[in-house]
Write a protein that holds these residues in place. Structure first.
Motif, PDB file in Angstrom:
ATOM      1  N   MET A   1      42.133  20.934 -35.634  1.00  0.00           N
ATOM      2  CA  MET A   1      42.463  20.572 -34.488  1.00  0.00           C
ATOM      3  C   MET A   1      42.591  21.562 -33.198  1.00  0.00           C
ATOM      4  O   MET A   1      42.127  21.363 -32.005  1.00  0.00           O
ATOM      5  CB  MET A   1      43.783  19.811 -34.365  1.00  0.00           C
ATOM      6  N   LYS A   2      42.774  22.995 -33.716  1.00  0.00           N
ATOM      7  CA  LYS A   2      42.815  23.962 -32.575  1.00  0.00           C
ATOM      8  C   LYS A   2      41.430  24.239 -32.538  1.00  0.00           C
ATOM      9  O   LYS A   2      40.976  24.618 -31.128  1.00  0.00           O
ATOM     10  CB  LYS A   2      43.315  25.291 -33.510  1.00  0.00           C
ATOM     11  N   GLN A   3      40.437  24.259 -33.350  1.00  0.00           N
ATOM     12  CA  GLN A   3      39.139  24.450 -32.996  1.00  0.00           C
ATOM     13  C   GLN A   3      38.534  23.400 -31.991  1.00  0.00           C
ATOM     14  O   GLN A   3      37.827  23.531 -31.171  1.00  0.00           O
ATOM     15  CB  GLN A   3      38.329  24.578 -34.397  1.00  0.00           C
ATOM     16  N   LEU A   4      38.865  22.414 -32.493  1.00  0.00           N
ATOM     17  CA  LEU A   4      38.393  21.122 -31.518  1.00  0.00           C
ATOM     18  C   LEU A   4      39.237  21.171 -30.179  1.00  0.00           C
ATOM     19  O   LEU A   4      38.263  20.679 -29.397  1.00  0.00           O
ATOM     20  CB  LEU A   4      38.918  19.706 -32.216  1.00  0.00           C
ATOM     21  N   LEU A   5      40.279  21.430 -30.072  1.00  0.00           N
ATOM     22  CA  LEU A   5      40.829  21.552 -28.621  1.00  0.00           C
ATOM     23  C   LEU A   5      40.090  22.621 -27.807  1.00  0.00           C
ATOM     24  O   LEU A   5      39.669  22.540 -26.639  1.00  0.00           O
ATOM     25  CB  LEU A   5      42.236  22.065 -29.024  1.00  0.00           C
ATOM     26  N   THR A   6      39.644  23.704 -28.562  1.00  0.00           N
ATOM     27  CA  THR A   6      38.988  24.826 -27.936  1.00  0.00           C
ATOM     28  C   THR A   6      37.731  24.503 -27.399  1.00  0.00           C
ATOM     29  O   THR A   6      37.279  24.562 -26.154  1.00  0.00           O
ATOM     30  CB  THR A   6      38.768  26.104 -28.606  1.00  0.00           C
ATOM     31  N   GLN A   7      36.786  23.728 -28.287  1.00  0.00           N
ATOM     32  CA  GLN A   7      35.562  23.065 -27.785  1.00  0.00           C
ATOM     33  C   GLN A   7      35.703  21.993 -26.883  1.00  0.00           C
ATOM     34  O   GLN A   7      34.786  22.072 -26.078  1.00  0.00           O
ATOM     35  CB  GLN A   7      34.792  22.408 -29.301  1.00  0.00           C
ATOM     36  N   THR A   8      36.740  21.249 -27.054  1.00  0.00           N
ATOM     37  CA  THR A   8      36.848  20.156 -25.880  1.00  0.00           C
ATOM     38  C   THR A   8      37.206  20.857 -24.433  1.00  0.00           C
ATOM     39  O   THR A   8      36.466  20.320 -23.491  1.00  0.00           O
ATOM     40  CB  THR A   8      37.970  19.221 -26.396  1.00  0.00           C
ATOM     41  N   TYR A   9      38.187  21.870 -24.776  1.00  0.00           N
ATOM     42  CA  TYR A   9      38.110  22.326 -23.235  1.00  0.00           C
ATOM     43  C   TYR A   9      36.813  23.012 -22.854  1.00  0.00           C
ATOM     44  O   TYR A   9      36.449  22.984 -21.429  1.00  0.00           O
ATOM     45  CB  TYR A   9      39.103  23.850 -23.519  1.00  0.00           C
ATOM     46  N   PHE A  10      36.115  23.801 -23.752  1.00  0.00           N
ATOM     47  CA  PHE A  10      34.876  24.319 -22.988  1.00  0.00           C
ATOM     48  C   PHE A  10      33.883  23.281 -22.642  1.00  0.00           C
ATOM     49  O   PHE A  10      33.248  23.521 -21.446  1.00  0.00           O
ATOM     50  CB  PHE A  10      34.292  25.205 -24.343  1.00  0.00           C
ATOM     51  N   ILE A  11      33.758  22.227 -23.346  1.00  0.00           N
ATOM     52  CA  ILE A  11      32.437  21.142 -23.161  1.00  0.00           C
ATOM     53  C   ILE A  11      33.015  20.633 -21.890  1.00  0.00           C
ATOM     54  O   ILE A  11      32.033  19.891 -21.399  1.00  0.00           O
ATOM     55  CB  ILE A  11      32.117  20.391 -24.410  1.00  0.00           C
ATOM     56  N   SER A  12      34.325  20.488 -21.640  1.00  0.00           N
ATOM     57  CA  SER A  12      34.664  19.674 -20.295  1.00  0.00           C
ATOM     58  C   SER A  12      34.831  20.590 -19.182  1.00  0.00           C
ATOM     59  O   SER A  12      35.434  19.961 -17.938  1.00  0.00           O
ATOM     60  CB  SER A  12      35.893  18.990 -20.745  1.00  0.00           C
ATOM     61  N   GLY A  13      34.546  21.770 -19.356  1.00  0.00           N
ATOM     62  CA  GLY A  13      34.183  22.718 -18.358  1.00  0.00           C
ATOM     63  C   GLY A  13      35.550  23.491 -17.999  1.00  0.00           C
ATOM     64  O   GLY A  13      36.053  24.223 -16.862  1.00  0.00           O
ATOM     65  N   ARG A  14      36.508  23.384 -18.738  1.00  0.00           N
ATOM     66  CA  ARG A  14      38.022  24.175 -18.551  1.00  0.00           C
ATOM     67  C   ARG A  14      37.919  25.436 -19.398  1.00  0.00           C
ATOM     68  O   ARG A  14      38.713  25.568 -20.322  1.00  0.00           O
ATOM     69  CB  ARG A  14      39.235  23.058 -19.155  1.00  0.00           C
ATOM     70  N   TYR A  15      37.028  25.979 -18.762  1.00  0.00           N
ATOM     71  CA  TYR A  15      36.988  27.578 -19.246  1.00  0.00           C
ATOM     72  C   TYR A  15      38.254  28.603 -19.594  1.00  0.00           C
ATOM     73  O   TYR A  15      38.228  29.185 -20.344  1.00  0.00           O
ATOM     74  CB  TYR A  15      35.814  28.467 -18.527  1.00  0.00           C
ATOM     75  N   ALA A  16      39.152  28.573 -18.353  1.00  0.00           N
ATOM     76  CA  ALA A  16      40.063  29.178 -18.413  1.00  0.00           C
ATOM     77  C   ALA A  16      41.142  28.873 -19.814  1.00  0.00           C
ATOM     78  O   ALA A  16      41.462  29.765 -20.623  1.00  0.00           O
ATOM     79  CB  ALA A  16      41.004  29.287 -17.247  1.00  0.00           C
ATOM     80  N   GLU A  17      41.134  27.680 -19.964  1.00  0.00           N
ATOM     81  CA  GLU A  17      41.878  27.223 -21.029  1.00  0.00           C
ATOM     82  C   GLU A  17      41.518  27.492 -22.406  1.00  0.00           C
ATOM     83  O   GLU A  17      42.158  27.685 -23.349  1.00  0.00           O
ATOM     84  CB  GLU A  17      42.507  25.741 -20.879  1.00  0.00           C
ATOM     85  N   ALA A  18      40.209  27.159 -22.338  1.00  0.00           N
ATOM     86  CA  ALA A  18      39.391  27.770 -23.540  1.00  0.00           C
ATOM     87  C   ALA A  18      39.555  29.092 -23.953  1.00  0.00           C
ATOM     88  O   ALA A  18      39.594  29.458 -25.301  1.00  0.00           O
ATOM     89  CB  ALA A  18      37.933  27.176 -23.431  1.00  0.00           C
ATOM     90  N   ALA A  19      39.289  29.908 -22.888  1.00  0.00           N
ATOM     91  CA  ALA A  19      39.255  31.608 -23.412  1.00  0.00           C
ATOM     92  C   ALA A  19      40.732  31.776 -23.714  1.00  0.00           C
ATOM     93  O   ALA A  19      40.833  32.595 -24.617  1.00  0.00           O
ATOM     94  CB  ALA A  19      39.023  32.115 -22.042  1.00  0.00           C
ATOM     95  N   LYS A  20      41.739  30.998 -23.276  1.00  0.00           N
ATOM     96  CA  LYS A  20      43.264  31.231 -23.514  1.00  0.00           C
ATOM     97  C   LYS A  20      43.272  30.988 -25.195  1.00  0.00           C
ATOM     98  O   LYS A  20      43.753  31.893 -25.821  1.00  0.00           O
ATOM     99  CB  LYS A  20      43.975  30.606 -22.924  1.00  0.00           C
ATOM    100  N   GLU A  21      42.535  30.098 -25.598  1.00  0.00           N
ATOM    101  CA  GLU A  21      42.777  29.496 -26.779  1.00  0.00           C
ATOM    102  C   GLU A  21      42.006  30.530 -27.841  1.00  0.00           C
ATOM    103  O   GLU A  21      42.304  30.828 -28.968  1.00  0.00           O
ATOM    104  CB  GLU A  21      42.446  28.083 -27.245  1.00  0.00           C
TER     105      GLU A  21
END
Length: 406
Positions: free
Chosen positions: A153-173
């Motif tokens: 789920m952690k990996q899926l959260l990161t990828q979901t942030y990334f694919i939806s353009g929420r880059y700052a949150e993805a980078a933080k994860e």
């Protein structure tokens, strides 16, 4: 500008979500005396359950319409219907219906403590599959509340942030997560999108160090040469690292590197470069074979002349306190397999304190030590290299290569 192809991990995770929940979906025994199912509901419900067990999920969904049509259903009857519907819809690939059924079950308050996290995880995967990323994030976060250490789920959260353009949150994860190759690739992509050149290079260095590949190294070395203020005197050092990494293949590359080595006063190195080119079949063939031979002859003659005049030249360099000349002589001797003589000369030259480019000298000292088989002293020497013209970066890259050879 390099970009990395990311694996479609999210879809696989969504599938994991379905399979994790589906086996637990279906009719459950009554927990309380009031939990009963009337025959008019129970009969189509049991038939639908049998169809699910036989893999006939679409037929099961159709059969459930008979149970849906019965009026005055109790909460327990509705709950049992939704359990079977969740299994049938998940098996049939009917994402929308499965989502509604899973949400109903989660919100019913009837799921056991063991079941609820599985359903939540499954629902998160379904929303990801449906490309409803805001809701996917919501349910992933709920899943992580139940199990903060759920790596999937952690990996899926990161990828979901990334694919939806929420880059700052993805980078933080990603900065908090496991430094897998895929995570580093994703972080590098984010940094490219945000034009974070310094961050991208740092991530690329981690990739080259932890997961050494030709593509990472090629990008790193191209970038260091393209850096503002990079000294052209370090072009030979870039080629030295490329040669060590096996990234030289063209005749022109071997010719250029050998010529640069000769210009640096390192005939033994030039001969080794030329010999490597011949062994790889890059030199000695084609229309330029004669030119290749002339360069080889020049390198051999230069080495013979240097050897014949070495004692006199060494004495003159020491007398004139010529740090650069004396160091180059020591480096050439070390390159030619005479480290017992060459390394002390390099050390003597550095102590003179008259070098035009002392940081470059320290870089060459570290490389020379490594080529002489002195790994620990080489790493210590490379660690001391500073400079702003590319010396520090190349020292780091040599350190990466020494510690993580391809």
């Amino acid at each position: 500008m390099s970009k990395f192809r990311l694996a479609h991990l999210g879809l696989a995770m969504a599938a994991l979500g379905f399979s994790a929940a589906a086996p637990m979906v279906g009719l459950v025994p009554a927990a309380y005396a009031a939990d009963t199912v009337r025959a008019e509901v129970g009969k189509p419900l049991q038939e639908a359950q049998r169809l699910v067990s036989s893999g006939k999920n679409r037929e099961a969904l159709a059969k459930l319409k008979e149970a849906d049509a019965v009026g005055g259903k109790s909460d327990f009857e509705k709950y049992q219907i939704e359990r079977v519907r969740a299994a049938a819809a998940a098996g049939a690939g009917d994402n929308d219906t499965a989502i509604r059924a899973f949400e109903t079950l989660i919100n019913s308050g009837r799921l056991s403590a063991a079941e609820k996290p599985k359903f939540t995880e499954g629902l998160a995967g379904m929303y990801y599959r449906a490309k409803d990323y805001p809701k996917a994030i919501t349910w992933i976060q709920k899943s992580l509340q139940d199990n903060p250490n759920n790596a999937t789920m952690k990996q899926l959260l990161t990828q979901t942030y990334f694919i939806s353009g929420r880059y700052a949150e993805a980078a933080k994860e990603l900065s908090q997560g496991r430094q897998s190759e895929e995570n580093l690739q994703m972080l590098a992509n984010i940094q490219l999108k945000q034009n974070d050149k310094a961050g991208y290079v740092q991530t690329l260095e981690k990739l080259a160090g932890q997961y050494p590949k030709a593509s990472y190294w090629a990008d790193l070395l191209n970038r260091v040469q393209g850096k503002p203020g990079f000294s052209s005197t370090l072009n030979l050092d870039v080629m030295r690292l490329k040669l060590a990494l096996g990234q030289l293949s063209k005749p022109s590359e071997f010719m250029e590197m050998a010529q640069l080595a000769l210009q640096a006063g390192n005939a033994p190195e030039a001969i080794k470069i030329i010999d490597t080119g011949y062994k790889k079949g890059a030199l000695g063939t084609g229309t330029d074979a004669a030119r290749h031979q002339r360069l080889k002859d020049l390198a051999n003659k230069t080495l013979a002349d240097q050897t014949a005049n070495q004692a006199t030249q060494e004495a003159n360099l020491i007398k004139e306190k010529d740090s650069d000349g004396l160091f180059n002589m020591g480096y050439a001797l070390t390159s030619g397999g005479k480290a017992d003589k060459g390394i002390p000369l390099m050390e003597q030259a550095m102590k003179l304190g008259t070098a035009r480019r002392p940081e470059e000298q320290k870089l060459h000292y570290g490389i020379g030590l490594y080529n002489a088989g002195k790994k620990a002293p080489a790493l210590a020497a490379l660690k001391s290299v500073k400079g702003t013209a590319g010396e520090a970066e190349l020292a780091r890259y040599w350190t990466l290569y020494i510690n993580n050879p391809m």
